[in-house]
Design a protein around this motif. Structure first.
Motif, PDB file in Angstrom:
ATOM      1  N   THR A  44      11.558 -14.429  -0.867  1.00 26.68           N
ATOM      2  CA  THR A  44      10.422 -14.001   0.069  1.00 26.68           C
ATOM      3  C   THR A  44      10.274 -12.633   0.060  1.00 26.68           C
ATOM      4  O   THR A  44      11.374 -11.770  -0.169  1.00 26.68           O
ATOM      5  CB  THR A  44      10.971 -14.248   1.385  1.00 26.68           C
ATOM      6  N   PHE A  45       9.185 -12.070  -0.368  1.00 33.01           N
ATOM      7  CA  PHE A  45       8.772 -10.643  -0.388  1.00 33.01           C
ATOM      8  C   PHE A  45       8.283 -10.078   0.910  1.00 33.01           C
ATOM      9  O   PHE A  45       7.142 -10.548   1.336  1.00 33.01           O
ATOM     10  CB  PHE A  45       7.858 -10.518  -1.450  1.00 33.01           C
ATOM     11  N   CYS A  46       9.124  -9.475   1.580  1.00 30.20           N
ATOM     12  CA  CYS A  46       8.549  -8.810   3.076  1.00 30.20           C
ATOM     13  C   CYS A  46       7.912  -7.612   2.926  1.00 30.20           C
ATOM     14  O   CYS A  46       8.564  -6.748   2.255  1.00 30.20           O
ATOM     15  CB  CYS A  46       9.512  -8.766   3.933  1.00 30.20           C
ATOM     16  N   ILE A  47       6.803  -7.594   3.455  1.00 30.63           N
ATOM     17  CA  ILE A  47       6.019  -6.259   3.290  1.00 30.63           C
ATOM     18  C   ILE A  47       5.570  -5.437   4.711  1.00 30.63           C
ATOM     19  O   ILE A  47       5.121  -6.520   5.584  1.00 30.63           O
ATOM     20  CB  ILE A  47       4.624  -6.509   2.642  1.00 30.63           C
ATOM     21  N   VAL A  48       5.758  -4.184   4.711  1.00 33.31           N
ATOM     22  CA  VAL A  48       5.165  -3.667   6.049  1.00 33.31           C
ATOM     23  C   VAL A  48       3.836  -2.748   5.379  1.00 33.31           C
ATOM     24  O   VAL A  48       3.983  -2.168   4.514  1.00 33.31           O
ATOM     25  CB  VAL A  48       6.076  -2.531   6.537  1.00 33.31           C
ATOM     26  N   ARG A  49       2.771  -3.506   6.022  1.00 36.32           N
ATOM     27  CA  ARG A  49       1.360  -3.015   5.392  1.00 36.32           C
ATOM     28  C   ARG A  49       1.007  -1.744   5.923  1.00 36.32           C
ATOM     29  O   ARG A  49       1.459  -1.151   6.972  1.00 36.32           O
ATOM     30  CB  ARG A  49       0.502  -4.122   5.643  1.00 36.32           C
ATOM     31  N   LYS A  50       0.359  -0.943   4.938  1.00 38.33           N
ATOM     32  CA  LYS A  50      -0.769   0.266   5.383  1.00 38.33           C
ATOM     33  C   LYS A  50      -1.949  -0.383   5.878  1.00 38.33           C
ATOM     34  O   LYS A  50      -2.215  -1.509   5.929  1.00 38.33           O
ATOM     35  CB  LYS A  50      -0.793   1.064   4.188  1.00 38.33           C
ATOM     36  N   SER A  56       3.961   0.308  -9.917  1.00 40.56           N
ATOM     37  CA  SER A  56       2.494  -0.247  -9.942  1.00 40.56           C
ATOM     38  C   SER A  56       1.552  -0.035  -8.803  1.00 40.56           C
ATOM     39  O   SER A  56       2.126   0.108  -7.826  1.00 40.56           O
ATOM     40  CB  SER A  56       2.629  -1.600 -10.505  1.00 40.56           C
ATOM     41  N   ASP A  57       0.310   0.524  -9.220  1.00 36.96           N
ATOM     42  CA  ASP A  57      -0.603   0.775  -8.269  1.00 36.96           C
ATOM     43  C   ASP A  57      -1.012  -0.434  -7.355  1.00 36.96           C
ATOM     44  O   ASP A  57      -1.598  -0.393  -6.235  1.00 36.96           O
ATOM     45  CB  ASP A  57      -1.772   1.518  -8.715  1.00 36.96           C
ATOM     46  N   VAL A  58      -0.505  -1.681  -7.770  1.00 37.93           N
ATOM     47  CA  VAL A  58      -0.620  -2.789  -6.934  1.00 37.93           C
ATOM     48  C   VAL A  58      -0.045  -2.525  -5.623  1.00 37.93           C
ATOM     49  O   VAL A  58      -0.423  -3.341  -4.763  1.00 37.93           O
ATOM     50  CB  VAL A  58       0.184  -4.048  -7.685  1.00 37.93           C
ATOM     51  N   PHE A  59       0.887  -1.802  -5.394  1.00 36.03           N
ATOM     52  CA  PHE A  59       1.712  -1.442  -4.097  1.00 36.03           C
ATOM     53  C   PHE A  59       1.231  -0.483  -3.438  1.00 36.03           C
ATOM     54  O   PHE A  59       1.795   0.107  -2.465  1.00 36.03           O
ATOM     55  CB  PHE A  59       3.234  -1.538  -4.511  1.00 36.03           C
ATOM     56  N   ASP A  60       0.287   0.069  -3.764  1.00 40.03           N
ATOM     57  CA  ASP A  60      -0.467   1.411  -3.140  1.00 40.03           C
ATOM     58  C   ASP A  60      -0.560   1.239  -1.408  1.00 40.03           C
ATOM     59  O   ASP A  60      -0.269   2.092  -0.735  1.00 40.03           O
ATOM     60  CB  ASP A  60      -1.825   1.786  -3.660  1.00 40.03           C
ATOM     61  N   ASN A  61      -0.918   0.025  -1.283  1.00 36.04           N
ATOM     62  CA  ASN A  61      -1.314  -0.514   0.286  1.00 36.04           C
ATOM     63  C   ASN A  61      -0.011  -0.793   0.907  1.00 36.04           C
ATOM     64  O   ASN A  61       0.134  -1.325   2.233  1.00 36.04           O
ATOM     65  CB  ASN A  61      -2.369  -0.908   0.440  1.00 36.04           C
ATOM     66  N   VAL A  62       1.113  -0.768   0.316  1.00 38.47           N
ATOM     67  CA  VAL A  62       2.403  -1.320   1.003  1.00 38.47           C
ATOM     68  C   VAL A  62       3.349   0.056   1.476  1.00 38.47           C
ATOM     69  O   VAL A  62       3.460   0.587   0.793  1.00 38.47           O
ATOM     70  CB  VAL A  62       3.168  -2.133   0.047  1.00 38.47           C
ATOM     71  N   ARG A  63       3.567  -0.279   2.655  1.00 39.04           N
ATOM     72  CA  ARG A  63       4.347   1.143   3.132  1.00 39.04           C
ATOM     73  C   ARG A  63       6.005   0.737   2.855  1.00 39.04           C
ATOM     74  O   ARG A  63       6.445   1.691   2.509  1.00 39.04           O
ATOM     75  CB  ARG A  63       4.265   1.047   4.642  1.00 39.04           C
ATOM     76  N   GLN A  64       6.427  -0.415   2.982  1.00 36.51           N
ATOM     77  CA  GLN A  64       7.795  -0.573   2.632  1.00 36.51           C
ATOM     78  C   GLN A  64       7.839  -2.144   2.272  1.00 36.51           C
ATOM     79  O   GLN A  64       7.170  -3.055   2.751  1.00 36.51           O
ATOM     80  CB  GLN A  64       8.467  -0.443   4.051  1.00 36.51           C
ATOM     81  N   PHE A  65       8.794  -2.566   1.465  1.00 40.70           N
ATOM     82  CA  PHE A  65       9.150  -3.776   1.070  1.00 40.70           C
ATOM     83  C   PHE A  65      10.718  -4.138   1.098  1.00 40.70           C
ATOM     84  O   PHE A  65      11.460  -3.192   0.971  1.00 40.70           O
ATOM     85  CB  PHE A  65       8.333  -4.038  -0.341  1.00 40.70           C
ATOM     86  N   GLN A  66      10.851  -5.407   0.903  1.00 40.71           N
ATOM     87  CA  GLN A  66      12.166  -5.758   0.767  1.00 40.71           C
ATOM     88  C   GLN A  66      12.137  -7.302   0.275  1.00 40.71           C
ATOM     89  O   GLN A  66      11.242  -8.158   0.833  1.00 40.71           O
ATOM     90  CB  GLN A  66      12.924  -5.660   2.189  1.00 40.71           C
ATOM     91  N   PHE A  67      12.986  -7.618  -0.545  1.00 40.05           N
ATOM     92  CA  PHE A  67      13.164  -9.163  -0.990  1.00 40.05           C
ATOM     93  C   PHE A  67      14.023  -9.652  -0.131  1.00 40.05           C
ATOM     94  O   PHE A  67      15.115  -9.076   0.145  1.00 40.05           O
ATOM     95  CB  PHE A  67      13.522  -9.031  -2.498  1.00 40.05           C
ATOM     96  N   ARG A  68      14.111 -11.067  -0.014  1.00 39.06           N
ATOM     97  CA  ARG A  68      14.993 -11.849   0.757  1.00 39.06           C
ATOM     98  C   ARG A  68      15.173 -13.059  -0.036  1.00 39.06           C
ATOM     99  O   ARG A  68      14.281 -13.778  -0.215  1.00 39.06           O
ATOM    100  CB  ARG A  68      14.858 -12.018   2.193  1.00 39.06           C
TER     101      ARG A  68
END
Ligand code: ZN
Length: 469
Positions: free
Chosen positions: A404-410, A384-396
Motif C-alpha cells: 500500500t502506498f500512502c500519500i499525503v496530498r498537496k 521523479s517529478d511524478v511525485f511533485d504533488n505528494v507532500r509525504q508518502f509511506q509504503f506499508r
C-alpha cells in the motif's frame, strides 16, 4: 566528565560544568580512549593490505579467546559446533564459527555478557525497532569514546574539524513546539527537534539556524530530506548554508541526495554506514562517494542467502565481528542489513579497504513480491517529478505481493497524479506485485526521529545461515 553523565545532571550543575569544561581542549573533553583511538587511527593510515590482515587476525584471535573464556553463551555455541580459539589459524577460518543473531543476544543477554568485567562498568544500550527486533546489549564508556573517535576521524576527511559547531537533526532531542532546540556545549551542537519540524514550525527553525549559524549539519537522512524539502518549497536554497552535511544512521537514498543537494547546492554531503551495535563502520571516501569498510573497527563479511561470500557486484547480508566491545561481544553477528560488495581497493584514495557499492537497506526496508523477490527502496526513484504533488508518502506491507502506498496530498493533487504515480511505481515493482494507493491526512514522524519509508509487517529472513560453514 563523561557526556552520558553530564546529560543526567540537573541544569544548575550542568551550567557550572559547562563553564569549567568548555574552556578545555576538545581531545581532553572527549576522554582518554578518544585521544588514544585518534592516535591509533592516525598510525594505521597508509597500512598495506598485508599489514591490515595481520592486525585483523591478531585482533580476531583476541576476540574469540576472550569470548570463549569469559562469555558462557559463546563457549556453549562453540562447544556445540566443535570449534575453539585454536581453530582460528587464518581470518578465513572464522567461517567455521557459528553466527549470532539479534534474537540470540536478546533472549540470552546474561549469557552473552562477559563474566570478567564488573557490572558497575556496564552501560546498557538499546537499539531502535527499525529491524523489527528491538533489543539491548552492554558496552563500556570507552566504547562510546572510541565510537566518537572513529566517527570524527572519518568526518575530518570531509572537512569537519574538532571544535566545529553543528546543527543536529537526529532523535536525541525531542523538545516541544515552543522549545524545539537545545545546546550541547561539549560538542557545540545545536540540537533541533526532528519531531516538531514541519511547515508550521519551519520559520522558527529557519530563524534559529540563521542566528546561530552552525558550521555543519549532522542529521538522519530522512530528517535532512525533510528540512531540504521545506527549504526548497520556501525558496530558501543557499540562504541556510552548512559546510558539510554529515548524514548517518539511516540509509541515504539517491532521491534524498538529489533533494538535499537542491536545498544546499554548495554543501558537501558525507555519509556512512553504521549501527548502534557498533559492529561495522563504513564511511564515505573523501575522494568519491563509495563507502569504505573500516578494517580497524570490525571484521566484515558480505554473505549471500545461501551463505557464500558474495562476489563483486553481488548483494548480501552484512555479518560483522566487533573488535572493541568486550562486554557483549558481537562475533559473526548478522546485522540484517543488505549491502553490495564493491572492489577491494579504492581507485581514488588507494586504501586497500573493502568497498560497498551500496547499502540496499535494512531487511525490514525491503518489499517482498508474490514470487519472493525482495525490492529495495533504493530501486524506487522517489525523486521523479511524478511525485511533485505528494507532500509525504509511506509504503506499508502486510502480505507478500501486495503493498500500500500512502500519500499525503498537496492542494493541487488530482486524479492524473494517481495515474502517473501508479505507472511509475509499477515499473519498479514488477508484475508480481499488487499496488494499492490510499490517501491519508498525515504521516507522523516517530519520536526517535528516524522516519520509516516502509512499514514492513511481514517477518523477513535472509537465507539459512543457522549452521556454520
Ligand atoms: Zn577511497
Amino acid at each position: 566528565m563523561k557526556i552520558t553523565l553530564y546529560r543526567s545532571l540537573p541544569e544548575p550543575i550542568r551550567s557550572l560544568v559547562r563553564l569549567t569544561y568548555s574552556s578545555l581542549p576538545f581531545g581532553i573533553r572527549m576522554g582518554r580512549t578518544y585521544r588514544e583511538t585518534v592516535k591509533f587511527l592516525r598510525s594505521k593510515e597508509g597500512y598495506g593490505l598485508e599489514e591490515i590482515e595481520k592486525w585483523q587476525l591478531e585482533r580476531l584471535r583476541k576476540v574469540i579467546s576472550h569470548a570463549y573464556d569469559n562469555v558462557p553463551g559463546y563457549r556453549q555455541l562453540y562447544d556445540e559446533a566443535h570449534v575453539s580459539p585454536a581453530d582460528l589459524k587464518s581470518a578465513d577460518d572464522l567461517k567455521h564459527f557459528p553466527f549470532v543473531t539479534k534474537e540470540i543476544i536478546r533472549d540470552n543477554l546474561a549469557d552473552f555478557t562477559a563474566r570478567n568485567i564488573p557490572a558497575w562498568k556496564h552501560l546498557y544500550r538499546t537499539t531502535g525497532g527499525s529491524t523489527g527486533i528491538p533489543f539491548g546489549f552492554y558496552l563500556l564508556q570507552e566504547n562510546i569514546e572510541r565510537e566518537f573517535a572513529f566517527l570524527h576521524s572519518a568526518w575530518k576527511r570531509a572537512g569537519w574539524k574538532p571544535g566545529d559547531s553543528s546543527a543536529v537533526l537526529r532523535g536525541a532531542f525531542v523538545g516541544s513546539e515552543e522549545k524545539f532546540w537545545d545546546y550541547d556545549p561539549f560538542l557545540k551542537d545545536l540540537r533541533l527537534s526532528t519531531y516538531y519540524l514541519n511547515e508550521k514550525t519551519y520559520s522558527s527553525y529557519r530563524a534559529k539556524l540563521l542566528t546561530s549559524r552552525p558550521t555543519h549539519l549532522q542529521a538522519y537522512p530522512s530528517a535532512a530530506n525533510l528540512l531540504a524539502e521545506l527549504i526548497v518549497k520556501n525558496g530558501d536554497s543557499r540562504q541556510i548554508h552548512f559546510s558539510v552535511l554529515l548524514l548517518g544512521s539511516e540509509n541515504l537514498y539517491s532521491w534524498q541526495t538529489a533533494k538535499i543537494s537542491e536545498a544546499f547546492p554548495s554543501s558537501r554531503i558525507f555519509s556512512w554506514y553504521g549501527h548502534a551495535e557498533q559492529v561495522l563502520f563504513a564511511p564515505m571516501c573523501e575522494k568519491n562517494r563509495a563507502l569504505h569498510m573500516d578494517p580497524f573497527y570490525g571484521y566484515g563479511e558480505i554473505l549471500s542467502d545461501d551463505g557464500r561470500e558474495c562476489a563483486i557486484g553481488e548483494s548480501g547480508e552484512l555479518v560483522g565481528t566487533s573488535f572493541w566491545n568486550t562486554v557483549t561481544p558481537f562475533i559473526r553477528y548478522r546485522t540484517m542489513d543488505i549491502g553490495r560488495r564493491g572492489e577491494m581497493k579504492c581507485p581514488d584514495c588507494g586504501r586497500p579497504y573493502q568497498l560497498l557499492d551500496s547499502i540496499e537497506g535494512r531487511l525490514q526496508e525491503l518489499i517482498v513480491t508474490k514470487s519472493g523477490r525482495y525490492i529495495s527502496m533504493t530501486a524506487i526513484n522517489m525523486h521523479s517529478d511524478v511525485f511533485d504533488n505528494v507532500r509525504q508518502f509511506q509504503f506499508r506491507q502486510k502480505e507478500s505481493g501486495k503493498v500500500t502506498f500512502c500519500i499525503v496530498r498537496k492542494d493541487q493533487y488530482g486524479e492524473e497524479d494517481t495515474r502517473k504515480i501508479r505507472t511509475e511505481l509499477m515499473k519498479k515493482l514488477g508484475d508480481d506485485m499488487e499496488l494499492e494507493i490510499t490517501f491519508v491526512e498525515s504521516i507522523q514522524i516517530p519520536k526517535s526521529g528516524k522516519f520509516r519509508f516502509l512499514i514492513q509487517e511481514l517477518p523477513i529472513s535472509y537465507g539459512d545461515h543457522d549452521r556454520p560453514r
